[in-house]
Structure formats: structure tokens, C-alpha cells
Write an enzyme that holds these catalytic residues in place. Structure first.
Site, PDB file in Angstrom:
ATOM      1  N   ASP A 177     -21.350  -9.900  25.316  1.00 42.13           N
ATOM      2  CA  ASP A 177     -20.264 -10.857  25.501  1.00 42.13           C
ATOM      3  C   ASP A 177     -20.558 -11.681  26.747  1.00 42.13           C
ATOM      4  O   ASP A 177     -21.655 -11.607  27.316  1.00 42.13           O
ATOM      5  CB  ASP A 177     -18.920 -10.130  25.592  1.00 42.13           C
ATOM      6  CG  ASP A 177     -18.765  -9.322  26.878  1.00 42.13           C
ATOM      7  OD1 ASP A 177     -19.775  -9.157  27.617  1.00 42.13           O
ATOM      8  OD2 ASP A 177     -17.654  -8.868  27.164  1.00 42.13           O
ATOM      9  N   LYS A 235     -22.444  -9.468  17.586  1.00 40.05           N
ATOM     10  CA  LYS A 235     -21.665  -8.866  18.668  1.00 40.05           C
ATOM     11  C   LYS A 235     -20.532  -8.011  18.103  1.00 40.05           C
ATOM     12  O   LYS A 235     -20.370  -6.835  18.462  1.00 40.05           O
ATOM     13  CB  LYS A 235     -21.083  -9.953  19.571  1.00 40.05           C
ATOM     14  CG  LYS A 235     -20.050  -9.450  20.563  1.00 40.05           C
ATOM     15  CD  LYS A 235     -19.235 -10.579  21.156  1.00 40.05           C
ATOM     16  CE  LYS A 235     -17.952 -10.052  21.769  1.00 40.05           C
ATOM     17  NZ  LYS A 235     -17.067 -11.116  22.265  1.00 40.05           N
TER      18      LYS A 235
END
Length: 371
Positions: A250, A232
Site C-alpha cells: 500500500d 494488493k
């Protein structure tokens, strides 16, 4: 003579089609003649005469009875018995257009239909958030990398209010790597989990100094080797500091793509793969920004503002939140609700669209709500 005339057509019919039985052949012509006879003018006149005397009075008498029991009152009774949420749906224009999405959700959606719906949602979001951007303040790849690591388990707003002092004291990887851990902990304390985060950002600063000459690498395989950096974080840095496509999964992104039935996966890596297959790579970075923007402003976790949602017709989860338009407007956050955003130094396009800069740490300003 009448028998001979009647038998004549029957014989001709039997001769024309010998395969058929005499009964069928005999039934063929009389049926036609009977039909023709019924369609003749005397029959019509008889019908008209009958209608003039008997049918018309009955029709006049029956007319009031039909008017007395129309179908509309039955429908209105059904609507009166409907639930409160159904009544709200009828009042909202967005809700009315959202009904087909709920009906289609009951049936399996083809792969082609899913791709088309997902890409249409992305296009709609692009119109709603033309100013979508990463909501972390940064001036170079190093600052973005550190800020992204600090954003775990807190808001981007809190990170943006914390990093100015951190970067003012430690502007380079070499400076941060040589810092006193206790000093760093004190500076980043507002972001939470400050001891673990101090270890991570000082570790990645040391790795950048020792292995990459003090520069942030632009490759995924190099970024994920740094302490505290996962896929991420790596995609955030690659997409926004180096312009290389990446999907940022997220909590907001994962929650919305499951609501939209793009995927049922919960593991971030699997979500990234499933969603990535629905879009061309060139869309990945901006898609991430738009979905996250929408999750923070309208499609909230606990109470989505369904009645104010511009993509309600495309959402299978419509109705999970507030559907009344006026009540939904009160749930809007950040610039959509007239509140400050998360960045102290947002892009000019955001300011042009009515966005308000976030206040510095400790400053008095209208509350910036977030999740």
C-alpha cells in the site's frame, strides 16, 4: 694501523658478497658501526647531560604554550558552528547511533549487506509491534474482501466505522449481489468514491455467487479476476483469511521501503517482487503488517518522528523528520501516541499492549489520527 683495521672489514664484506659494488660493501659495515657507536653508553650519557642542562628548561617553557592551545577548543568551535539538526543529533541517543547509517549510504551497499540490513529492520519491527495485525475489522473472508476493496483512498478506520451496518444488512455474497445499488451507495458513502465502490463490491458478490458457490477463493489467480480486486487486495485476503504468504504494497509500505533503500521501484508489482526477494516467503505477511504499522505510527509521510524511531541506526533517510526526541514523541500516532487505533474490535494482543479500540461512527472519542 688504523687504515689497515678499517680496510679489513671492507674487504671481508666485498668477499662475502661479490655481486655488490665496493661502495655498497664499504657502506654496509661502517653504517652498522656508526649505529652501534651512536647507541653506546657515552652517547647516552652525553644525551642525558645535554637534556639535563638544555632540554628540560625548554620543555618547561614549552609546556604552558601547549596547554594554552589545546585541540579541544577547535572542536568545540566546529560544533558551535554546526547546524541545528546536527546539534539535535548529538543530544539524541538514537541519532548518535544513526550516524553510521548516513555515512554508509554514501557508498554503494552490497546485495549481502542490503539483505542483512532489511532482515534486521524486520526483526526490530517485530519487537516494537509484536501485536501487528490487519487493521480492518472482519469475521470471515467475504467481509475482509469487501472491506479491503472499500479501503481504497480512505483510512481503515473509516471503513471499520462503515462496514458494521453494511454487513448487518448484507451478510452474504448472495445478499449483496441482490441489493439495491442506491441503498448500498448510501451505506458506504463515508468511505468516498461510493458509486465506483458500490459497483465493485456488488460485482464481486455476483461473481462469488455465480462462479464460486458463494465462497471466496483462496488462490491469487482466482481473486484477481473479481471486480475491483488487484494483487494488493488479493494478498491481504490470502495472507489474513487463508494464511498464505503475500506482500501488501500500500502507500505506507511503498514509501517506507524506498526510504530504507530496499528498492527504488514505484510500481507496486515491482516493489512486491524486489522486496519479496529480500525475505523468505514465510515472513511476507507479517512483514507487511509491521511496515504498515510503522508507517502509520512513526515514519509518517510528511513529518517522520525520527527522534522516536527505534530503527534510526538502520535508516538511510534518518533526519528527514524531527530528530529531537521530545518533539518527535508528540508526532506519534495511534497507540504510540495514546490515541485510539483503527479497529473497533482489535485483537486482544493489541489491547494488552495498551491499544485503544476505535469509536463507532459518530461517537465522541479522542481523535484517531491517520494518513
Amino acid at each position: 694501523m688504523k687504515k689497515a683495521v678499517a680496510a679489513g672489514p671492507a674487504k671481508k664484506a666485498a668477499a662475502a658478497k661479490p655481486a655488490k659494488s665496493a661502495t655498497k660493501a664499504a657502506a654496509a659495515k661502517p653504517a652498522k658501526s656508526t649505529t652501534k657507536a651512536a647507541a653506546a653508553k657515552p652517547a647516552k650519557s652525553a644525551t642525558k647531560a645535554t637534556a639535563a642542562k638544555s632540554v628540560r628548561p625548554v620543555t618547561k617553557a614549552a609546556g604552558p604554550a601547549k596547554k594554552a592551545a589545546p585541540a579541544k577548543p577547535a572542536k568545540s568551535g566546529t560544533r558551535a558552528a554546526a547546524s541545528t539538526s546536527a546539534e539535535r543529533v548529538e543530544k539524541s541517543a538514537a541519532a548518535k547511533s544513526a550516524k553510521p547509517a548516513k555515512k554508509s549510504a554514501a557508498e554503494p551497499e552490497s546485495r549481502t549487506a542490503l539483505v542483512r540490513r532489511a532482515r534486521r529492520i524486520n526483526r526490530e519491527l517485530a519487537e516494537v509491534y509484536p501485536y501487528a495485525h490487519p487493521e480492518l475489522d472482519f469475521e470471515n473472508p467475504f467481509q475482509l474482501l469487501v472491506a479491503t476493496v472499500l479501503s481504497a483512498q480512505t483510512t481503515d478506520l473509516r471503513v471499520n466505522q462503515t462496514t458494521p451496518a453494511l454487513f448487518a444488512k448484507y451478510p452474504t455474497p448472495e445478499d449483496l449481489a441482490a441489493a439495491n445499488p442506491e441503498d448500498v451507495e448510501e451505506l458506504i458513502r463515508p468511505t468516498g468514491f461510493f458509486r465506483a465502490k458500490t459497483k465493485s463490491i456488488m460485482g464481486l458478490a455476483s461473481a462469488l455467487r455465480d462462479e464460486f458457490g458463494g465462497e471466496v477463493p483462496g488462490r491469487l489467480e482466482d481473486l484477481v479476476k473479481l471486480p475491483g480486486v488487484g494483487r494488493k487486495t488479493a494478498f491481504v485476503v490470502m495472507g489474513n483469511a487463508f494464511g498464505r504468504p503475500g506482500i501488501t504494497v500500500d502507500t505506507h509500505f511503498g514509501r517506507l521501503v524506498r526510504r530504507w533503500k530496499w528498492t527504488q521501484e514505484t510500481d507496486p508489482d515491482k516493489v512486491e517482487k524486489a522486496v519479496g526477494e529480500l525475505f523468505p516467503k514465510s515472513d511476507w505477511t507479517m512483514l507487511s503488517h509491521r511496515v504498515i504499522f510503522h508507517g502509520r505510527r512513526i515514519c509518517h509521510a510528511r513529518k517522520p518522528a525520527c527522534g522516536a524511531c527505534p530503527i534510526a541506526p538502520l535508516c538511510p533517510a534518518y533526519g528527514e523528520g524531527e530528530t529531537d526526541p521530545e518533539k518527535a514523541k508528540k508526532l506519534l500516532k495511534y497507540e504510540k501516541g495514546g490515541f485510539p487505533g483503527q479497529r473497533l474490535k482489535p485483537p486482544q494482543s493489541y489491547l494488552d499492549a495498551g491499544g485503544i479500540p476505535a469509536p463507532p461512527l459518530g461517537a465522541t472519542a479522542p481523535p484517531a489520527t491517520g494518513e
